[in-house]
Design a protein around this motif. Structure first.
Motif, PDB file in Angstrom:
ATOM      1  N   HIS A  84     -23.834   0.147  13.941  1.00  0.00           N
ATOM      2  CA  HIS A  84     -23.539  -0.661  15.141  1.00  0.00           C
ATOM      3  C   HIS A  84     -24.803  -0.971  15.912  1.00  0.00           C
ATOM      4  O   HIS A  84     -25.894  -0.573  15.532  1.00  0.00           O
ATOM      5  N   HIS A  86     -26.261  -0.120  18.704  1.00  0.00           N
ATOM      6  CA  HIS A  86     -26.986   0.735  19.640  1.00  0.00           C
ATOM      7  C   HIS A  86     -28.294   1.242  19.050  1.00  0.00           C
ATOM      8  O   HIS A  86     -28.341   1.686  17.910  1.00  0.00           O
ATOM      9  N   HIS A  89     -29.239   4.186  16.860  1.00  0.00           N
ATOM     10  CA  HIS A  89     -28.774   4.146  15.468  1.00  0.00           C
ATOM     11  C   HIS A  89     -29.612   3.263  14.544  1.00  0.00           C
ATOM     12  O   HIS A  89     -29.712   3.540  13.362  1.00  0.00           O
ATOM     13  N   HIS A 186     -16.117   1.158  21.068  1.00  0.00           N
ATOM     14  CA  HIS A 186     -17.296   1.837  21.607  1.00  0.00           C
ATOM     15  C   HIS A 186     -18.411   0.802  21.785  1.00  0.00           C
ATOM     16  O   HIS A 186     -19.101   0.775  22.795  1.00  0.00           O
ATOM     17  N   ASP A 205     -20.208   6.168  15.913  1.00  0.00           N
ATOM     18  CA  ASP A 205     -19.766   6.541  17.256  1.00  0.00           C
ATOM     19  C   ASP A 205     -18.315   6.174  17.538  1.00  0.00           C
ATOM     20  O   ASP A 205     -17.846   6.300  18.672  1.00  0.00           O
TER      21      ASP A 205
END
Ligand SMILES: [Zn+2]
Length: 345
Positions: A84, A86, A89, A186, A205
């Motif tokens: 994802h 973020h 990551h 999320h 997450d």
């Protein structure tokens, strides 16, 4: 054995089962409050790394050493998978791809975001500012948060996705087949990878044992349904609960999350999240019963000064639960000049 001792023993056991299947957890340091992030080395063909850790020398150093402990070098990585948007990551992904020549795989809808990372985070910041002002956060706090966000920017880095993945498609490795499942909430791009043969879910997450994954209010990804309605704020918590519902239906014996220890009873964790959000929604309903309040005022009532230092996070929490109450017809919105207030229906 103590309860925490038992939990540690079962986590060790779960990680050992994953290792036997060729999946190794590499816990990489981050500068964020969440602590370490889990990258997963999948010893297969191609040699695969799921997530990378943030863009920092410390993360790179620890990743290199963790790979070496399994007999691999950065240069050996053949496929990088990003779960994802973020930065804790994917921040190292561009450097890893350059050094190794690895392919980079991610959800198709996420690819433009990762390629244009800097422009997209600018848009994200603008989106966040508008939402914060609309919901009663003072402009000086919004300005201060903009500086904080700009300071964090460098932990991410633009990366080109060479293998865009469609929701529902499969990622075929020599010894396993991973089903690609989009599970937004999320973040808009959360993607989980399911190995049905081993009933193992690489969940990032989407589901974490020790913390509830905050459904952060985020600018919709271009090309997704939410992006077609810029006048409507994205319903992050409702989206997240829906995603959890779909994961709950799956038969999974092992969840490998993006932070912390494996989960062996995903339904219990998910039911716990359902209860948590239900309870919080009821509490918020109580707060807006006497008089209409802005989301920021509600956050302040619930969390005190944290509603200022973590203004966006706490605002996301409140708005998520307001969306739940609005959907049930138990609350309504009141326009009050520049700001929006909420009242019990
Ligand atoms: Zn995340």
């Amino acid at each position: 054995m103590s309860r925490s001792g038992e939990a540690a023993a079962s986590a060790e056991q779960a990680l050992a089962i994953a290792s036997d299947a060729g999946i190794h957890r590499l816990a990489i340091p981050t500068p964020f409050q969440v602590g370490r992030v889990n990258a997963y080395l999948i010893e297969d063909e191609p040699l695969t790394l799921l997530d990378s850790g943030p863009n920092s020398a410390k993360a790179m150093d620890e990743l290199e050493r963790a790979l070496a402990a399994h007999g691999h070098r950065i240069e050996d990585i053949e496929l990088l998978v990003i779960t994802h948007q973020h930065m804790d990551h994917f921040g190292l992904a561009s450097i890893l791809a350059r050094r190794s020549g690895a392919e980079v795989a991610a959800l198709d809808a996420l690819a433009p975001y990762l390629a244009g990372y800097s422009a997209h985070t600018d848009l994200d910041d603008r989106f966040a500012e508008e939402i914060m002002l609309r919901h009663g956060i003072p402009s000086e706090v919004v300005t201060a948060l903009r500086a904080v966000s700009a300071g964090f920017r460098a932990w991410g880095s633009a990366v080109e996705v060479t293998r865009p993945l469609a929701d529902g498609s499969t990622l075929q490795l020599r010894d396993r087949e991973l089903t690609v499942l989009h599970r937004p909430g999320h973040s808009p791009s959360d993607t989980v990878f399911f190995d049905a043969a081993r009933s193992t879910l690489l969940a990032a997450d989407h589901l974490i044992a020790h913390i509830s994954s905050n459904p952060l209010l985020a600018r919709p990804l271009p090309g997704t349904p939410d992006a077609e309605h810029p006048e409507r704020r994205p319903r992050a918590l409702l989206t997240y609960l829906d995603s959890l519902e779909r994961t709950r239906e799956m038969d999974i014996s092992l969840v490998l999350p993006g932070h912390g220890d494996p989960i062996t009873d995903h339904r219990a964790v998910i039911d716990d999240r359902f209860r948590l959000h239900r309870g919080r929604a009821e509490k918020i309903l109580g707060l807006i019963s006497p008089e209409p309040r802005t989301a920021h005022e509600i956050a302040h009532e619930l969390w005190g000064n944290v509603a200022v230092t973590q203004a966006y996070l706490t605002l996301s929490e409140v708005l998520g639960h307001m969306d739940l109450l609005l959907q049930e017809g138990r609350a309504s919105e009141v326009e009050d000049g520049e700001v929006l207030r909420f009242t019990a229906a």
